[in-house]
Design a protein around this motif. Sequence first.
Motif, mmCIF file in Angstrom:
data_model
loop_
_atom_site.group_PDB
_atom_site.id
_atom_site.type_symbol
_atom_site.label_atom_id
_atom_site.label_comp_id
_atom_site.label_asym_id
_atom_site.label_seq_id
_atom_site.Cartn_x
_atom_site.Cartn_y
_atom_site.Cartn_z
ATOM 1 N N ILE A 474 0.840 -1.211 0.000
ATOM 2 C CA ILE A 474 0.000 0.000 0.000
ATOM 3 C C ILE A 474 0.865 1.247 0.000
ATOM 4 C CG2 ILE A 474 -1.668 1.364 1.288
ATOM 5 C CD1 ILE A 474 -2.891 -1.198 2.331
ATOM 6 N N LYS A 475 1.824 1.283 0.896
ATOM 7 C CA LYS A 475 2.576 2.514 1.137
ATOM 8 C C LYS A 475 3.563 2.825 0.013
ATOM 9 C CE LYS A 475 4.814 4.645 5.171
ATOM 10 N NZ LYS A 475 5.255 4.332 6.551
ATOM 11 N N TYR A 476 4.141 1.806 -0.573
ATOM 12 C CA TYR A 476 5.171 2.025 -1.573
ATOM 13 C C TYR A 476 4.717 1.658 -2.985
ATOM 14 C CZ TYR A 476 7.881 2.373 2.687
ATOM 15 O OH TYR A 476 8.328 2.743 3.939
ATOM 16 N N GLU A 477 4.241 0.423 -3.160
ATOM 17 C CA GLU A 477 3.934 -0.017 -4.529
ATOM 18 C C GLU A 477 2.757 0.732 -5.140
ATOM 19 O OE1 GLU A 477 6.116 -1.691 -6.132
ATOM 20 O OE2 GLU A 477 7.205 -1.727 -4.231
ATOM 21 N N ARG A 478 1.712 0.960 -4.359
ATOM 22 C CA ARG A 478 0.574 1.702 -4.915
ATOM 23 C C ARG A 478 0.990 3.141 -5.230
ATOM 24 N NH1 ARG A 478 -4.472 -0.884 -4.489
ATOM 25 N NH2 ARG A 478 -5.565 1.093 -4.730
ATOM 26 N N SER A 479 1.892 3.696 -4.416
ATOM 27 C CA SER A 479 2.355 5.054 -4.676
ATOM 28 C C SER A 479 3.207 5.104 -5.938
ATOM 29 C CB SER A 479 3.142 5.586 -3.483
ATOM 30 O OG SER A 479 3.408 6.968 -3.637
ATOM 31 N N ARG A 480 4.088 4.132 -6.129
ATOM 32 C CA ARG A 480 4.933 4.139 -7.324
ATOM 33 C C ARG A 480 4.114 4.045 -8.609
ATOM 34 N NH1 ARG A 480 8.657 0.280 -4.047
ATOM 35 N NH2 ARG A 480 10.246 1.738 -3.296
ATOM 36 N N GLU A 481 3.046 3.308 -8.561
ATOM 37 C CA GLU A 481 2.234 3.112 -9.776
ATOM 38 C C GLU A 481 1.134 4.154 -9.915
ATOM 39 O OE1 GLU A 481 0.897 1.550 -13.312
ATOM 40 O OE2 GLU A 481 2.689 0.876 -12.225
ATOM 41 N N LEU A 482 0.471 4.533 -8.819
ATOM 42 C CA LEU A 482 -0.756 5.326 -8.888
ATOM 43 C C LEU A 482 -0.616 6.744 -8.336
ATOM 44 C CD1 LEU A 482 -3.253 2.580 -7.595
ATOM 45 C CD2 LEU A 482 -2.745 3.152 -9.981
ATOM 46 N N TYR A 483 0.620 7.202 -8.081
ATOM 47 C CA TYR A 483 0.759 8.524 -7.464
ATOM 48 C C TYR A 483 0.074 9.593 -8.310
ATOM 49 C CZ TYR A 483 4.671 9.515 -10.702
ATOM 50 O OH TYR A 483 5.451 9.730 -11.821
ATOM 51 N N TRP A 484 -0.551 10.525 -7.595
ATOM 52 C CA TRP A 484 -1.260 11.676 -8.180
ATOM 53 C C TRP A 484 -2.484 11.258 -9.011
ATOM 54 C CZ3 TRP A 484 1.093 16.961 -9.557
ATOM 55 C CH2 TRP A 484 1.854 17.452 -8.480
ATOM 56 N N GLU A 485 -2.999 10.061 -8.792
ATOM 57 C CA GLU A 485 -4.196 9.630 -9.525
ATOM 58 C C GLU A 485 -5.454 9.682 -8.658
ATOM 59 O OE1 GLU A 485 -3.790 6.268 -12.253
ATOM 60 O OE2 GLU A 485 -1.598 6.469 -12.105
ATOM 61 N N GLY A 486 -5.355 10.311 -7.477
ATOM 62 C CA GLY A 486 -6.536 10.568 -6.672
ATOM 63 C C GLY A 486 -6.983 9.429 -5.786
ATOM 64 N N VAL A 487 -6.040 8.561 -5.347
ATOM 65 C CA VAL A 487 -6.421 7.440 -4.478
ATOM 66 C C VAL A 487 -5.659 7.436 -3.151
ATOM 67 C CG1 VAL A 487 -7.058 5.952 -6.423
ATOM 68 C CG2 VAL A 487 -4.714 5.874 -5.545
ATOM 69 N N ARG A 488 -4.701 8.359 -2.960
ATOM 70 C CA ARG A 488 -3.756 8.227 -1.863
ATOM 71 C C ARG A 488 -4.401 8.336 -0.486
ATOM 72 N NH1 ARG A 488 0.622 5.367 -0.758
ATOM 73 N NH2 ARG A 488 2.210 6.473 0.441
ATOM 74 N N ARG A 489 -5.288 9.292 -0.276
ATOM 75 C CA ARG A 489 -5.921 9.441 1.031
ATOM 76 C C ARG A 489 -6.615 8.154 1.443
ATOM 77 N NH1 ARG A 489 -11.017 9.779 1.646
ATOM 78 N NH2 ARG A 489 -11.926 10.304 3.684
ATOM 79 N N THR A 490 -7.422 7.598 0.545
ATOM 80 C CA THR A 490 -8.160 6.369 0.846
ATOM 81 C C THR A 490 -7.202 5.225 1.165
ATOM 82 O OG1 THR A 490 -9.985 7.080 -0.566
ATOM 83 C CG2 THR A 490 -9.856 4.738 -0.060
ATOM 84 N N ASP A 491 -6.101 5.132 0.417
ATOM 85 C CA ASP A 491 -5.124 4.072 0.665
ATOM 86 C C ASP A 491 -4.496 4.205 2.052
ATOM 87 O OD1 ASP A 491 -5.576 2.979 -1.828
ATOM 88 O OD2 ASP A 491 -3.746 3.777 -2.741
ATOM 89 N N LEU A 492 -4.105 5.422 2.431
ATOM 90 C CA LEU A 492 -3.462 5.616 3.738
ATOM 91 C C LEU A 492 -4.438 5.374 4.884
ATOM 92 C CD1 LEU A 492 -1.175 8.746 3.159
ATOM 93 C CD2 LEU A 492 -0.476 6.348 3.395
ATOM 94 N N ILE A 493 -5.705 5.719 4.687
ATOM 95 C CA ILE A 493 -6.700 5.437 5.732
ATOM 96 C C ILE A 493 -6.858 3.934 5.896
ATOM 97 C CG2 ILE A 493 -9.160 5.581 6.297
ATOM 98 C CD1 ILE A 493 -9.149 8.386 5.071
ATOM 99 N N ARG A 494 -6.909 3.203 4.791
ATOM 100 C CA ARG A 494 -7.027 1.739 4.875
ATOM 101 C C ARG A 494 -5.826 1.139 5.605
ATOM 102 N NH1 ARG A 494 -7.329 0.987 0.017
ATOM 103 N NH2 ARG A 494 -5.444 -0.059 -0.695
ATOM 104 N N LEU A 495 -4.650 1.736 5.420
ATOM 105 C CA LEU A 495 -3.438 1.265 6.079
ATOM 106 C C LEU A 495 -3.401 1.678 7.544
ATOM 107 C CD1 LEU A 495 -0.667 -0.141 5.705
ATOM 108 C CD2 LEU A 495 0.253 2.093 5.024
ATOM 109 N N GLY A 496 -4.218 2.654 7.935
ATOM 110 C CA GLY A 496 -4.216 3.144 9.297
ATOM 111 C C GLY A 496 -3.140 4.170 9.567
ATOM 112 N N GLN A 497 -2.638 4.836 8.504
ATOM 113 C CA GLN A 497 -1.521 5.767 8.675
ATOM 114 C C GLN A 497 -1.800 7.154 8.098
ATOM 115 O OE1 GLN A 497 2.293 4.137 7.552
ATOM 116 N NE2 GLN A 497 1.915 2.206 8.606
ATOM 117 N N PHE A 498 -3.064 7.466 7.824
ATOM 118 C CA PHE A 498 -3.395 8.801 7.342
ATOM 119 C C PHE A 498 -3.355 9.801 8.492
ATOM 120 C CE2 PHE A 498 -6.802 11.968 6.166
ATOM 121 C CZ PHE A 498 -6.079 12.604 5.167
ATOM 122 N N THR A 499 -4.030 9.488 9.566
ATOM 123 C CA THR A 499 -3.982 10.317 10.773
ATOM 124 C C THR A 499 -3.102 9.618 11.810
ATOM 125 O OG1 THR A 499 -6.024 9.274 11.559
ATOM 126 C CG2 THR A 499 -6.241 11.343 10.341
ATOM 127 N N GLY A 500 -2.993 10.228 12.996
ATOM 128 C CA GLY A 500 -2.149 9.652 14.035
ATOM 129 C C GLY A 500 -0.697 10.042 13.826
#
Length: 543
Positions: A474-500
């Motif tokens: 989630i943190k690295y591979e999705r970013s390398r492929e999908l960066y700036w495509e409008g999915v990052r916030r949702t991905d980080l929330i699913r990982l539990g690392q958007f807030t906190g």
Amino acid sequence: MKFKNIFRLKYIVALVAAVSFTSCVGDLDTTPIDPNTISGANVFDDPSNYTKALAKLYGGYVVTGQQGPAGQGDIGGIDEGASQYIRRYWELQQLPTDETINGWADGNLPKLSYMTWGSNNEFISALYSRIFYQISICNEFIRNTNGVDITVDGISTQEMNREARFLRAYSYWHALDLFGNGIPFTTEADGVGKFLPQPAGTLGGSELFNYISSELRAIEGDLVAPAPGQESGRANKAAAWMLLSRLYLNAEAYGLSAKYDSALIYTNKVLNEGGYSLVTDNQGSQYTAYQTLFLADNHTSGSEIIWSHNENGLRSKSFGGCTYLTHAAIGGSMNASEFGVNGGWGGNRSMKTLTGTLQFKSADDRNLVYTDGQQEEINDPTQFTEGYAIAKFRNMTRAGVAGSDPTGDVVDIDFIVFRLAEAYLNYAELAARQVPGASVSQSRIYMDALYDRANVPDADKLSPTELNSVESLIKYERSRELYWEGVRRTDLIRLGQFTGGQYVWQFKGGDKDGVSTPSTYNVCPIPSSDLGANPNLKQNPGY
């Protein structure tokens, strides 16, 4: 009807005027455009109006009103160019994350980058209004096509009805993901008239999730079959499968029990029944195969794009979507003509957590980072040269010709909502989560395909540890492929690392070095104006 050219159709403005906008809109008032046109009561009496009205539904994600790029806007209370649906959605998905920062001082916009917004943030309110405006016109279309079975422009009204239901579910998913379960809820059954919508359910409940899921499952069999490489702007079965895959993948983020088995079912449908394939050939272009997905003629790049919001420099003029993504990312020493536009707006740049911590492995065609005259460290977000620039979106064709708008204002790049690479990444994550039926060996095949397309040497492909790590994927591979495509916030929330505080980045929480933020920000606030207009609604916790 070719959906790449759907904007040739005139919008049914009376459809807009006929819809009742009550507390769902608040003080960002929608304006009935051109009240001298035919009324909503008889707009559907003319069969030729059905496809025009459907065009309005699809166009609602791209254009901002009846004229474009400004004048006769669908909603008021904000600059029309800044009100565009995808622009507003992209900013909420990207600016509060580790991938992007914006340097403009417009109103409360900096608070999106700092994750310090409140219930009076006009940019959040604008997206909220766009979402419910879109849902309202979908309701009106569905209401008027239920039980009607004729064919117009080669499309049956029942096909159109199912597509409208898909678009409504898509916008309701945006509402759930961004604002939670307590948002106002209406369907075609509610009719037209002044009333105060009830919330979808209790805060933190499952009602809206269940509705979206049941709607998509009810209609997916009746949507048109996937057509890889053709009409990517038209919602088909694979688009419904991808939306279901995203919905189920993120179930825990919505406070529900995990639904990874269901996510796998619909991911596999895309992979095994969709007929899509990665774009691996640049067709002799000066750009790489990966880059062709983000060019002015990306609708002809191959068979990877599952669904997109189609944009055209002559027929869908707005200052949002990929027009915004292209212009706003240009500044400093960047040559705007190389991007097929007439100038840069000097706004969006990357964070060092993308270009540094999330750096690409060795040579990688996905590395579209611009460094000339830029510094990686950001001390002052208002300075465009602080933070590396991203050169991902170019209004140039594979042949090196600028897009269709001779002024260079508006681009032809289609905004990709779903593409096959995301399905590969979804499968890999499910395999790492050890979901029965998802194998790490098959995950290896999919991830290697992404690395092969990017021309990454075998020695730098994923290690077994990385392939089995949910965090890494989630943190690295999705970013390398999908960066700036409008999915990052949702991905980080699913990982539990958007807030906190487990994961911080520059200016998170408004601090240069980044600080922990409360979980309140995992959802956005219901705009205070809507709460004041509708006593049925309750504010999300913490606001």
